[in-house]
Design an enzyme around this catalytic site. Structure first.
Site, PDB file in Angstrom:
ATOM      1  N   ARG A   1       7.170  24.955 -52.497  1.00  0.00           N
ATOM      2  CA  ARG A   1       7.927  23.870 -51.862  1.00  0.00           C
ATOM      3  C   ARG A   1       8.690  23.045 -52.896  1.00  0.00           C
ATOM      4  NH1 ARG A   1       5.645  23.088 -46.716  1.00  0.00           N
ATOM      5  NH2 ARG A   1       7.615  22.053 -46.346  1.00  0.00           N
TER       6      ARG A   1
ATOM      7  N   ARG B   1      11.149  16.979 -50.156  1.00  0.00           N
ATOM      8  CA  ARG B   1      11.258  15.527 -50.044  1.00  0.00           C
ATOM      9  C   ARG B   1      10.816  14.726 -51.253  1.00  0.00           C
ATOM     10  NH1 ARG B   1       8.216  14.762 -44.653  1.00  0.00           N
ATOM     11  NH2 ARG B   1       7.252  16.673 -45.401  1.00  0.00           N
TER      12      ARG B   1
ATOM     13  N   ARG C   1      19.352  15.117 -46.896  1.00  0.00           N
ATOM     14  CA  ARG C   1      18.789  15.084 -45.540  1.00  0.00           C
ATOM     15  C   ARG C   1      19.277  13.903 -44.711  1.00  0.00           C
ATOM     16  NH1 ARG C   1      16.945  15.608 -42.179  1.00  0.00           N
ATOM     17  NH2 ARG C   1      14.716  15.634 -41.823  1.00  0.00           N
TER      18      ARG C   1
ATOM     19  N   ASP D   1      12.494  28.077 -43.683  1.00  0.00           N
ATOM     20  CA  ASP D   1      11.153  27.728 -43.226  1.00  0.00           C
ATOM     21  C   ASP D   1      10.499  28.954 -42.593  1.00  0.00           C
ATOM     22  OD1 ASP D   1       9.359  25.181 -42.843  1.00  0.00           O
ATOM     23  OD2 ASP D   1       9.077  26.438 -41.079  1.00  0.00           O
TER      24      ASP D   1
ATOM     25  N   TYR E   1       0.537  28.389 -35.438  1.00  0.00           N
ATOM     26  CA  TYR E   1       1.537  27.430 -34.940  1.00  0.00           C
ATOM     27  C   TYR E   1       1.984  27.788 -33.525  1.00  0.00           C
ATOM     28  CZ  TYR E   1       2.056  25.172 -39.469  1.00  0.00           C
ATOM     29  OH  TYR E   1       1.822  24.463 -40.616  1.00  0.00           O
TER      30      TYR E   1
END
Ligand code: CP3
Length: 350
Positions: free
Chosen positions: A23, A27, A36, A72, A147
């Protein structure tokens, strides 16, 4: 080309241990947060120019030895008709709970569903021009099913575990479809130029070994075998899986990604002749002072002791609040580590 990452994946000698971070685009980077504010996450993933920009951001700051394409694990599930939103994690429009829903899923070719991923990979290869290899990735079928069945990220993923025990054939049917989809998806990324691929099994650690073998490992084995002819290294990351590492070797991936719970030195002793390892600094260790981050990074490199077949990384993805100074400390500890220093330090202590 900087090929120390690919060499380590193949357990060949390297000038120093390669480093990238799971990752690594995201962020914790102010420039990502800025990007973003202008575009939403899905637009970012689906616009090749922007996905490449997000991929390159961490590489402008840190001399990482690999780049991972910005996307993703959930996006290719559109090929099975699944619709979702992100806030920030994925949320399914319709969780998959019944045999009828699984049977109704028909698989469309990835080249039609996510052409933007292939375009982003080729564009990234051109932009990087050999500066670092490009890693493609997918979610492992069990993690994706967690998920899909739960409908969103949730501690424990009780719904998929209930399905596993109550209706194992339904779950296996879903896993079959995901296995075919992910094989197609990785092949698309490799054809577009990905030089290695990683399979993320972020939730495999929810399973005990017998269930892991049947519902997580078996599909991954088939994906690994299904891309083998393309000749790129495959990394299998099993999160929360110290109790699963010995079984996970049977996936026949080139590299096993270890979570932060596994003692990497002892794991090398036991299995290092069969597979390379990636990892495994605790991502929360990056909240310590830089000197402590450096010491903990060095401790992992010392435990491996320069044996071939180590890719340095965190033991799970970097967290959004992580200080940049910690990443810098980790990078310079990796760059300055040598076995000779270790010997000198030991001499000094003696
Ligand atoms: O550099 C990179 O690695 C970026 C590419 C990448 C993303 N997600 C971007 C992303 C990768 C490799 C992933 C993998 C992924 N996605 C995993 C496996 C790795 C892991 O952490 O276990 C999983 C489980 C997901 C599902 C997912 N997507 C979650 C749980 C979330 C929300 C929380 C989070 O970790 O950020 C996402 C959204 C997501 N995927 C973001 C990013 C940068 C944040 C979205 C935003 O900018 O708002």
């Amino acid at each position: 080309m900087n090929d120390r990452f690919l060499r380590a994946c193949r357990r060949q000698p390297v000038d120093r241990t390669p480093l990238w971070i799971m990752r690594q685009a995201g962020r914790y980077l102010p420039e990502y947060r800025e990007l973003r504010q202008r575009v939403d996450f899905l637009t970012l993933c689906k616009t090749p120019d922007l996905a490449v920009e997000a991929t390159l951001q961490p590489l402008r700051r840190f001399p990482f030895d690999a780049s991972i394409i910005f996307s993703d694990i959930m996006l290719p599930l559109e090929a099975l008709g699944c619709r979702m939103t992100f806030n920030p994690g994925p949320k399914l429009a319709e969780p998959v709970r019944t045999r009828a829903q699984v049977e109704a899923m028909t698989l469309r070719p990835m080249a039609e569903v996510v052409p933007y991923v292939g375009e982003a990979v080729s564009l990234l290869r051109r932009e990087l021009d050999g500066k670092t290899p490009v890693i493609g990735f997918c979610g492992a079928p069990f993690t994706l099913s967690a998920y899909l069945v739960q409908g969103e990220g949730k501690e424990g993923f009780g719904k998929v575990k209930a399905m596993l025990f109550r209706e194992p054939a339904t779950l296996e049917h879903l896993l079959d479809k995901l296995t075919m989809a992910m094989t197609d998806y990785l092949r698309l990324q490799i054809a577009a130029g990905a030089q290695a691929v990683q399979i993320f099994d972020s939730w495999a650690g929810l399973l005990a070994e017998p269930e892991f073998r049947r519902f997580a490992l078996e599909p991954v084995k088939r994906i690994v075998a299904g891309v083998r002819d393309l000749g790129v290294p495959v990394i299998y990351f099993v999160n929360a899986g110290p109790h699963l590492v010995d079984a996970a070797v049977e996936a026949e991936s080139d590299v096993l990604g270890l979570c932060w719970r596994s003692p990497i030195g002892a794991t090398f002793d036991r299995l290092g002749s069969r597979v390379a390892f990636q990892g495994n600094l605790d991502c929360h260790a990056l909240f310590a002072e830089p000197a402590e981050v450096a010491a903990r990074t060095t401790a992992i490199l010392d435990a491996v002791g320069g044996r071939p077949g180590h890719v340095m990384n965190l033991g799970h993805g970097i967290l959004p609040e992580t200080p940049i100074a910690s990443v810098e400390a980790m990078v310079s500890a990796v760059q300055s580590w040598t076995p000779r220093e270790l010997a000198a330090a030991a001499e000094e202590r003696a």
